[in-house]
Design a protein around this motif. Structure first.
Motif, mmCIF file in Angstrom:
data_model
loop_
_atom_site.group_PDB
_atom_site.id
_atom_site.type_symbol
_atom_site.label_atom_id
_atom_site.label_comp_id
_atom_site.label_asym_id
_atom_site.label_seq_id
_atom_site.Cartn_x
_atom_site.Cartn_y
_atom_site.Cartn_z
ATOM 1 N N ALA A 42 0.816 -1.224 0.000
ATOM 2 C CA ALA A 42 0.000 0.000 0.000
ATOM 3 C C ALA A 42 0.842 1.263 0.000
ATOM 4 C CB ALA A 42 -0.942 -0.007 1.196
ATOM 5 N N LEU B 277 -5.903 -0.782 -1.504
ATOM 6 C CA LEU B 277 -4.702 0.048 -1.407
ATOM 7 C C LEU B 277 -3.469 -0.723 -1.856
ATOM 8 C CD1 LEU B 277 -5.371 1.849 2.003
ATOM 9 C CD2 LEU B 277 -5.514 2.842 -0.291
ATOM 10 N N ALA B 278 -3.396 -2.005 -1.491
ATOM 11 C CA ALA B 278 -2.254 -2.816 -1.889
ATOM 12 C C ALA B 278 -2.228 -2.999 -3.406
ATOM 13 C CB ALA B 278 -2.307 -4.163 -1.185
ATOM 14 N N GLY C 40 -1.240 0.288 -5.021
ATOM 15 C CA GLY C 40 0.190 0.498 -4.834
ATOM 16 C C GLY C 40 1.022 -0.360 -5.761
#
Length: 774
Positions: free
Chosen positions: A377, A609-610, A613
């Protein structure tokens, strides 16, 4: 109560299985034949989806008097390799004009004159057709046929140009990409399903409802007239095929499980619908709710994405609960041929063994998972938005692309994607032409523009203010003048052409004027130009104040993409919390818990989010792109939130079912063992269908944007499949214990019937149904 409802639905579908299949087939074929195609509604420019009160849209409305209402122009750019456009070239151009006049919807064709070097000429074909829809496509196709088949002298070439030609070229390309996406998705899904089931018919039966829904929903959506982007058109195919196959896998896996428990084929279908019908319904419900929350968006791509895709998922839900069970009831055990579905005791599969080991230390397992997702993230910090302008150029190699190139080479001032500076004056420009000089001076001194094309310099020939007023008194409105001056006017040809060209920059009443500006910040499609818009708007407002103009504004692509950035960012902040709230309420209803929805939604947010990212790392840090398409974070969150909860609902519902008769950790292992193959298969299929976007985008327009969207969604789904649903969630459930179901308890969530008694009842009832049906 829900179980009884789905039990009745299952029995009805099994009993009237042939009628159900017939209704779906007849309905789909009728829609495909009688209703319009979805491609006719495609719009390409993002700024076309801005609300009417956006500053750039208000400026465009201010410039409306400069446009001919109800008229859509198409440009024909003719070039010659000879030193000058000679008599033979002019005759060919005249033949094209004559043929164009008889094309349906064409109201006027006129010669706009020669290029400055005399080696090119431009026709303007005016049509009453709407800029979108099948008639517009037919107009461009007819004109293209005329241009390409008209006999011409050596060295003469002609091509269509302008926004309508570009839009139709992109529609054709989008339709091709959509067909590619559909074909590749179907091929990928079939291959995956063959590997999963090792059967001939099961893959076809699982996929058929989704394939029919793509056709049916596309036709129904097109008939509503809702505008749709090319990406939404492709996404509809990918989403329906992916999500529809997921729902199919939920049902088919459960039917096979029930057959292995000893139930008859029809009873197995009824029980499968009874047990997973609720999961499928609420899974589709989370997607529909997330999509309908987009109706609150101000940005049209988001707003107009919601209803079409929600309609498609609604049809998919209906097909998953009726058409697929009917097909399974008709085929019975033959669905799984040549594999043999034999009765045997429950076996501990790989997911059961993995989960059992992980649950020995759930806190450690959860901590490692959180650390992994947290590290990925951190890549979100490197996110930069791009791609605001949408697709404003024609696909390479198309006639529209060649026409735009010819326009750029021979009519540079007319073709240079200008930013329009619009002013509404207190008096007509012919009455007080000195105002034009003041405006031009203020705009030049601002430093925001490298070139200005205005009423005093419309085509490279400079007109003096007094000369403009004199020409208006002598010749009348410039928009009504013929190509060549009448004999005896005494006006030089270059001055005549310049005055005639002012009709594009000064309205018929002389009070609305515009300057076509080239920006010092660079091309209007760049981020630098977008960031310069506030300063440009300030410069235009200062110039308007200096001449006491009644109104002013900045229109064009640079202003449009600035508004897209602002409005889409605000939509993200407003809609995401609403989608979370609505989906959370659905989870509360289906899980009968106030605690479980909290960590289920948090898990999706963490995997989102991961995945974002990781996408930044791949496309920005490694591939070196300037940024990711601005709609990616929004789409990823909405779709991962909705689709991720599909697996949450299936897994948690099964854990709750198994917890009726087993200790919690054994129930978790049993549930993950039973649903693990389903979730894994469904996740691979859904991720693969989104991954198709990476392939079909190829080297076409906006390829990197499609690739980032496809990769981001695929990565997020894979993380949900292999880490969140099968590692993180079981650990959290084990840690919380009975608090997962607060304020209820597992025994309160369902009637505490043993599986043996339920199977017996289902078998007896289904046997009765089979006697009636057979």
């Amino acid at each position: 109560m829900m179980s009884r409802l789905f039990s009745h639905l299952g029995r009805f579908t099994v009993r009237f299985r042939w009628a159900v299949v017939a209704v779906w087939l007849v309905g789909t074929i009728s829609a495909a034949v009688l209703l319009p195609s979805l491609g006719s509604q495609v719009q390409e420019q993002n700024s076309s989806f801005l609300p009417a009160n956006a500053p750039s849209e208000r400026a465009a409305a201010l410039a409306a008097p400069l446009e001919r209402k109800g008229v859509t122009p198409v440009l024909v750019v003719a070039t010659s390799t000879s030193k000058h456009f000679d008599t033979a070239d002019q005759r060919t151009l005249a033949r094209i004009a004559t043929a164009a006049k008889v094309v349906p919807t064409v109201v006027k064709v006129f010669n706009a004159g020669l290029a400055p070097d005399g080696r090119a000429a431009e026709l303007i074909v005016q049509s009453s057709v709407s800029p979108k829809g099948t008639p517009a496509t037919r107009l461009i196709d007819n004109l293209d046929k005329i241009v390409s088949t008209t006999p011409s002298p050596p060295g003469f070439t002609a091509h269509l140009a302008g926004s309508l030609a570009i839009n139709v070229a992109n529609q054709h390309a989008s339709g091709h990409q959509t067909k590619q996406a559909q074909a590749l998705s179907i091929l990928f899904i079939l291959v995956m399903l063959f590997l999963i089931f090792r059967s001939v018919l099961a893959p076809l039966v699982t996929l058929l409802p989704a394939a029919l829904v793509v056709t049916l929903a596309s036709s129904v959506i097109a008939s509503t007239g809702v505008p749709i982007s090319s990406f939404a058109q492709i996404l509809l195919v990918v989403l329906v095929l992916g999500a529809g196959t997921d729902y199919g896998l939920f049902l088919v896996f459960r039917v096979r499980e029930e057959l292995r428990q000893g139930l008859a084929p029809h009873a197995s279908v009824v029980r499968a619908v009874t047990k997973v019908g609720e999961s499928i319904t609420f899974s589709a419900g989370t997607v529909i709710v997330a999509l309908l929350s987009l109706l609150l968006a101000r940005f049209g791509i988001y707003h107009d994405l919601g209803v079409p895709l929600a309609i498609a998922i609604g049809f998919m839900l209906l097909a998953g609960l009726t058409l697929l069970p009917a097909l399974l009831a008709i085929l019975g055990r033959a669905v799984f041929w040549p594999s043999k579905v034999t009765v045997h005791a429950d076996q501990e599969g790989i997911w059961h063994r993995i989960t059992t080991r992980l649950l020995r230390r759930p806190v450690v397992t959860l901590g490692v998972a959180l650390l992994f997702f947290g590290l990925l993230a951190t890549g979100v910090a490197g996110y930069h938005p791009s791609g605001f302008g949408g697709n404003t150029s024609a696909p390479p190699g198309t006639d529209a692309s060649l026409g735009q190139a010819a326009l750029l080479a021979n009519f540079p001032k007319a073709s240079a994607n200008p930013t329009n500076l619009v002013f509404k004056l207190a008096k007509p420009a012919w009455v007080d032409p000195q105002v034009l000089t003041v405006l031009q001076s203020h705009l030049h001194s601002s430093g925001q523009f490298t070139r200005l094309l205005g009423p005093l310099d419309p085509n490279g020939t400079v007109l003096k203010p007094a000369e403009l007023a004199t020409l208006h008194r002598q010749l009348g409105p410039p928009g009504l003048l013929p190509v060549a001056p009448a004999a005896g006017t005494g006006v030089p040809l270059d001055v005549y052409e310049a005055y005639r060209s002012t009709s594009q920059l000064v309205s018929a009443n002389g009070r609305t004027i515009q300057f076509e500006a080239t920006l010092a910040a660079g091309s209007p499609t760049t981020t630098q130009a977008m960031l310069a818009i506030p300063a440009i708007r300030s410069a235009v407002a200062d110039a308007a104040h200096a001449v006491r103009a009644q109104a002013s504004g900045v229109a064009g692509e640079a202003a449009g993409i600035y508004d897209v950035n602002q409005i889409s960012s605000n939509d993200l902040l407003r809609i995401v919390p609403l989608a979370i709230l609505l989906i959370g309420l659905l989870l509360v209803l289906v899980l009968r818990s106030l605690v479980a929805p909290l960590y289920l939604i948090a898990s999706v947010a963490l995997s989102y989010l991961a995945a974002l990212g990781l996408t930044v790392l791949l496309f920005v840090d490694i591939d070196g792109q300037s940024g990711l398409v601005f709609i990616l974070p929004f789409l990823m969150f909405i779709f991962l939130l909705a689709l991720g909860e599909d697996y949450n609902i299936l897994v948690m519902s099964r854990i709750r079912e198994e917890a009726q008769r087993l200790p919690l950790r054994r129930a978790i292992a049993k549930a993950i063992g039973a649903t693990g193959p389903t979730v894994t298969s469904a996740g691979l299929v859904l991720a693969g269908t989104f991954g198709v976007l990476v392939i079909v985008s190829g080297g076409g327009a906006n390829a990197s944007q499609y690739q980032a969207i496809g990769a981001g969604l695929a990565l997020g789904i894979l993380m949900d499949t292999f880490l969140v649903r099968t590692v993180m969630i079981p650990s959290v459930v084990a840690i919380l214990g009975r608090y997962n179901w607060w304020p209820a308890t597992p025994s309160q969530n369902e009637e505490p019937n043993t599986r043996k008694s339920v199977i017996a009842n289902d078998t007896d009832e289904s046997a009765t149904d089979d006697r009636v049906i057979m």
